[in-house]
Design a protein around this motif. Structure first.
Motif, PDB file in Angstrom:
ATOM      1  N   GLU A  60      39.943  37.869  48.966  1.00 13.43           N
ATOM      2  CA  GLU A  60      39.273  37.596  47.691  1.00 13.43           C
ATOM      3  C   GLU A  60      37.805  38.021  47.763  1.00 13.43           C
ATOM      4  O   GLU A  60      37.282  38.651  46.845  1.00 13.43           O
ATOM      5  CB  GLU A  60      39.374  36.110  47.318  1.00 13.43           C
ATOM      6  CG  GLU A  60      38.883  35.868  45.899  1.00 13.43           C
ATOM      7  CD  GLU A  60      38.489  34.431  45.608  1.00 13.43           C
ATOM      8  OE1 GLU A  60      38.522  33.581  46.517  1.00 13.43           O
ATOM      9  OE2 GLU A  60      38.130  34.159  44.448  1.00 13.43           O
ATOM     10  N   ARG A  61      37.155  37.669  48.860  1.00 15.45           N
ATOM     11  CA  ARG A  61      35.737  38.043  49.013  1.00 15.45           C
ATOM     12  C   ARG A  61      35.559  39.549  49.032  1.00 15.45           C
ATOM     13  O   ARG A  61      34.601  40.075  48.473  1.00 15.45           O
ATOM     14  CB  ARG A  61      35.186  37.452  50.299  1.00 15.45           C
ATOM     15  CG  ARG A  61      34.995  35.962  50.194  1.00 15.45           C
ATOM     16  CD  ARG A  61      34.434  35.407  51.486  1.00 15.45           C
ATOM     17  NE  ARG A  61      34.432  33.959  51.434  1.00 15.45           N
ATOM     18  CZ  ARG A  61      34.158  33.183  52.465  1.00 15.45           C
ATOM     19  NH1 ARG A  61      33.853  33.722  53.615  1.00 15.45           N
ATOM     20  NH2 ARG A  61      34.160  31.874  52.342  1.00 15.45           N
ATOM     21  N   ASP A  64      35.930  40.781  45.494  1.00 17.72           N
ATOM     22  CA  ASP A  64      34.720  40.449  44.730  1.00 17.72           C
ATOM     23  C   ASP A  64      33.578  41.392  45.082  1.00 17.72           C
ATOM     24  O   ASP A  64      32.867  41.879  44.195  1.00 17.72           O
ATOM     25  CB  ASP A  64      34.293  39.003  45.021  1.00 17.72           C
ATOM     26  CG  ASP A  64      35.178  38.001  44.294  1.00 17.72           C
ATOM     27  OD1 ASP A  64      36.137  38.435  43.632  1.00 17.72           O
ATOM     28  OD2 ASP A  64      34.909  36.788  44.384  1.00 17.72           O
ATOM     29  N   VAL A  68      31.772  43.941  42.473  1.00 14.94           N
ATOM     30  CA  VAL A  68      30.337  43.892  42.174  1.00 14.94           C
ATOM     31  C   VAL A  68      29.683  45.234  42.513  1.00 14.94           C
ATOM     32  O   VAL A  68      28.828  45.728  41.778  1.00 14.94           O
ATOM     33  CB  VAL A  68      29.666  42.723  42.946  1.00 14.94           C
ATOM     34  CG1 VAL A  68      28.153  42.806  42.836  1.00 14.94           C
ATOM     35  CG2 VAL A  68      30.166  41.387  42.405  1.00 14.94           C
ATOM     36  N   LEU A  71      30.478  47.573  39.744  1.00 16.72           N
ATOM     37  CA  LEU A  71      29.658  47.239  38.568  1.00 16.72           C
ATOM     38  C   LEU A  71      28.230  47.756  38.742  1.00 16.72           C
ATOM     39  O   LEU A  71      27.621  48.292  37.805  1.00 16.72           O
ATOM     40  CB  LEU A  71      29.633  45.726  38.347  1.00 16.72           C
ATOM     41  CG  LEU A  71      30.929  45.076  37.842  1.00 16.72           C
ATOM     42  CD1 LEU A  71      30.801  43.557  37.837  1.00 16.72           C
ATOM     43  CD2 LEU A  71      31.299  45.574  36.444  1.00 16.72           C
ATOM     44  N   ALA A  72      27.696  47.593  39.959  1.00 18.68           N
ATOM     45  CA  ALA A  72      26.292  47.965  40.196  1.00 18.68           C
ATOM     46  C   ALA A  72      26.110  49.476  40.242  1.00 18.68           C
ATOM     47  O   ALA A  72      25.178  50.016  39.649  1.00 18.68           O
ATOM     48  CB  ALA A  72      25.801  47.337  41.499  1.00 18.68           C
ATOM     49  N   VAL A  85      36.523  43.519  35.704  1.00 18.69           N
ATOM     50  CA  VAL A  85      36.376  42.088  35.387  1.00 18.69           C
ATOM     51  C   VAL A  85      37.716  41.371  35.596  1.00 18.69           C
ATOM     52  O   VAL A  85      37.762  40.263  36.147  1.00 18.69           O
ATOM     53  CB  VAL A  85      35.859  41.891  33.939  1.00 18.69           C
ATOM     54  CG1 VAL A  85      35.933  40.435  33.524  1.00 18.69           C
ATOM     55  CG2 VAL A  85      34.426  42.398  33.820  1.00 18.69           C
ATOM     56  N   LEU A  88      38.290  40.701  39.240  1.00 19.51           N
ATOM     57  CA  LEU A  88      37.515  39.535  39.672  1.00 19.51           C
ATOM     58  C   LEU A  88      38.276  38.246  39.355  1.00 19.51           C
ATOM     59  O   LEU A  88      38.341  37.317  40.155  1.00 19.51           O
ATOM     60  CB  LEU A  88      36.171  39.484  38.936  1.00 19.51           C
ATOM     61  CG  LEU A  88      34.996  40.265  39.516  1.00 19.51           C
ATOM     62  CD1 LEU A  88      33.833  40.259  38.531  1.00 19.51           C
ATOM     63  CD2 LEU A  88      34.547  39.653  40.837  1.00 19.51           C
ATOM     64  N   LYS A  89      38.818  38.182  38.147  1.00 21.35           N
ATOM     65  CA  LYS A  89      39.533  36.976  37.721  1.00 21.35           C
ATOM     66  C   LYS A  89      40.846  36.825  38.486  1.00 21.35           C
ATOM     67  O   LYS A  89      41.191  35.749  38.960  1.00 21.35           O
ATOM     68  CB  LYS A  89      39.843  37.033  36.215  1.00 21.35           C
ATOM     69  CG  LYS A  89      38.633  36.876  35.344  1.00 21.35           C
ATOM     70  CD  LYS A  89      38.986  36.224  34.011  1.00 21.35           C
ATOM     71  CE  LYS A  89      37.730  35.829  33.275  1.00 21.35           C
ATOM     72  NZ  LYS A  89      37.472  34.404  33.263  1.00 21.35           N
ATOM     73  N   SER A  91      41.839  38.051  41.353  1.00 18.06           N
ATOM     74  CA  SER A  91      41.703  37.718  42.779  1.00 18.06           C
ATOM     75  C   SER A  91      41.494  36.212  42.934  1.00 18.06           C
ATOM     76  O   SER A  91      42.033  35.581  43.839  1.00 18.06           O
ATOM     77  CB  SER A  91      40.540  38.489  43.404  1.00 18.06           C
ATOM     78  OG  SER A  91      39.302  38.004  42.933  1.00 18.06           O
ATOM     79  N   ASN A  92      40.723  35.641  42.015  1.00 15.64           N
ATOM     80  CA  ASN A  92      40.486  34.198  42.041  1.00 15.64           C
ATOM     81  C   ASN A  92      41.768  33.423  41.741  1.00 15.64           C
ATOM     82  O   ASN A  92      42.060  32.393  42.356  1.00 15.64           O
ATOM     83  CB  ASN A  92      39.397  33.877  41.011  1.00 15.64           C
ATOM     84  CG  ASN A  92      38.912  32.449  41.111  1.00 15.64           C
ATOM     85  OD1 ASN A  92      39.053  31.678  40.174  1.00 15.64           O
ATOM     86  ND2 ASN A  92      38.375  32.078  42.251  1.00 15.64           N
ATOM     87  N   ARG A  96      43.937  30.838  44.271  1.00 17.83           N
ATOM     88  CA  ARG A  96      44.373  29.472  43.956  1.00 17.83           C
ATOM     89  C   ARG A  96      45.850  29.277  44.287  1.00 17.83           C
ATOM     90  O   ARG A  96      46.256  28.232  44.775  1.00 17.83           O
ATOM     91  CB  ARG A  96      44.125  29.176  42.480  1.00 17.83           C
ATOM     92  CG  ARG A  96      42.701  28.716  42.227  1.00 17.83           C
ATOM     93  CD  ARG A  96      42.184  29.198  40.907  1.00 17.83           C
ATOM     94  NE  ARG A  96      42.664  28.405  39.797  1.00 17.83           N
ATOM     95  CZ  ARG A  96      42.335  28.650  38.527  1.00 17.83           C
ATOM     96  NH1 ARG A  96      41.554  29.676  38.234  1.00 17.83           N
ATOM     97  NH2 ARG A  96      42.781  27.901  37.569  1.00 17.83           N
ATOM     98  N   TYR A 100      47.752  26.614  46.860  1.00 18.68           N
ATOM     99  CA  TYR A 100      48.928  25.765  46.611  1.00 18.68           C
ATOM    100  C   TYR A 100      49.937  25.918  47.747  1.00 18.68           C
ATOM    101  O   TYR A 100      50.532  24.930  48.189  1.00 18.68           O
ATOM    102  CB  TYR A 100      49.588  26.103  45.274  1.00 18.68           C
ATOM    103  CG  TYR A 100      48.721  25.817  44.073  1.00 18.68           C
ATOM    104  CD1 TYR A 100      48.059  24.598  43.937  1.00 18.68           C
ATOM    105  CD2 TYR A 100      48.553  26.747  43.050  1.00 18.68           C
ATOM    106  CE1 TYR A 100      47.247  24.336  42.847  1.00 18.68           C
ATOM    107  CE2 TYR A 100      47.743  26.496  41.951  1.00 18.68           C
ATOM    108  CZ  TYR A 100      47.093  25.296  41.854  1.00 18.68           C
ATOM    109  OH  TYR A 100      46.294  25.038  40.772  1.00 18.68           O
TER     110      TYR A 100
END
Lengths: 226, 226
Positions: A60-61, A64, A68, A71-72, A85, A88-89, A91-92, A96, A100
């Motif tokens: 995930e990191r 991310d 980023v 994006l940059a 975008v 990013l969502k 991966s989060n 989760r 579980y």
């Protein structure tokens, strides 16, 4: 943009996808192994699932960080921006789901400490659809396949129904004999985790909708799509 | 950039913060009201919490839309870029907390249908720290206050301890009398929701760390900060 830069940019977007796929596959395996560790009372397998969770966190990191970076440096717009975008969502959301799975493996460890009394046989059947959902939704992400994402979104109702019926079954076991209360409480939370995995897969389906359409997902969209 | 554009850009970043604050406050109120609705067996209040959840979902979408707009039009870099990415993450984390509040309110509705038998008196005490955490972490976000974010991150241990001790208490009630099993199961899930709210607040603290430092949060950072 020079041809060289365009190629590097394409490679970065491809890397983003590859990492999402890797994360999704690892997580599906963790779900499968965590349930397997409950059924077979396999402590080693449960511990392996818990250990693997760090690997998913690291993925995930990495996703991310790459998002980023894109994006940059590339300052994407329109569909490319939404794709980054969404990554990013998503991966989060996968992270989760892996949580579980790790939680279920922790419950497996606790269950292995107590005598076998409880209705675990339902779990492999119960986890089948959520497993299909996580694998399907990752494929839908890669293929930009809205129809597939909608189909997966709809599967969640079945997961909820199985969860409710299993919940009722567990309560009868608990009422029958107080010695069942401890182990059944663990199974209750395992079942809740499975139900939440289904929920998260619908969230990923919604992120895919946003990525493809550029508008937030509304349930009504399903009607018009099918 | 012209002075006019810079001003519009600043206003957008400020709007992003304002919406995060609004979302955080609404969510803290929902947590409070959901527990209140359990304690006072107030069906109307529980329904109001469930209804308000849509408002929080809408706020999340508004924050996401503005964040994507800023990314597309302003193409922020460095600290500004991290701030926008953090806002995307934090809006999602707050939305999950609001979901937990709505879940607790649904449990309140179910509990109101059964006679009062169960140890609900613990809940207001148990939710105190998570409430402090959500309010504190939003303030830390606005103030870019890493020290405060760390302090909040550390509070979660206490939440976990209270959760474990309440869990044990509930199990004794369930074993004492099978009629307690139904209501205690609802309380079990309410307690789990409270515990998850604490978890989510630590995730927000970690997003703040990333926003300020530009590196992922590691537990070891806490040592060096305190």
């Amino acid at each position: 943009m020079s041809e060289h830069i365009v190629k590097a940019y394409d490679t970065e977007l491809q890397d983003l996808d590859d990492m999402i796929v890797e994360m999704g596959e690892a997580t599906a395996r963790q779900i499968q192994d965590s349930i397997q560790s409950v059924i077979t009372r396999n402590t080693e397998l449960a511990k392996a699932v818990i250990d693997l969770d760090q690997g998913v966190d690291q993925l995930e990191r990495k996703i991310d960080a790459l998002a980023v970076r894109i994006l940059a440096l590339r300052q994407p717009v329109a569909a490319d921006l939404r794709r980054v975008v969404a990554a990013l969502k998503i991966s989060n959301q996968i992270e989760r789901i892996a949580d579980y799975a790790a939680n279920m493996a922790k419950r497996a460890l606790a269950l292995n400490d107590i005598p076998e009394v409880t209705p675990v046989y339902v779990l492999p059947r119960m986890v089948k659809i959520p497993l299909e959902m996580i694998r399907g939704v990752i494929k839908a992400y890669v293929d930009l396949d809205l129809e597939a994402a909608y189909r997966i979104w709809q599967l969640d109702e079945e997961v909820d129904e199985m969860y409710m019926s299993y919940l009722r079954e567990l309560l009868t076991y608990m009422m029958e004999d107080p010695r069942n209360i401890g182990p059944c409480t663990h199974l209750l939370f395992i079942a809740k985790n499975i139900e939440r995995i289904g929920d998260q897969c619908t969230n990923i389906a919604e992120s895919i909708h946003y990525m493809v359409k550029g508008t937030p997902f509304e349930e009504s969209h399903i009607e018009s799509a099918s």
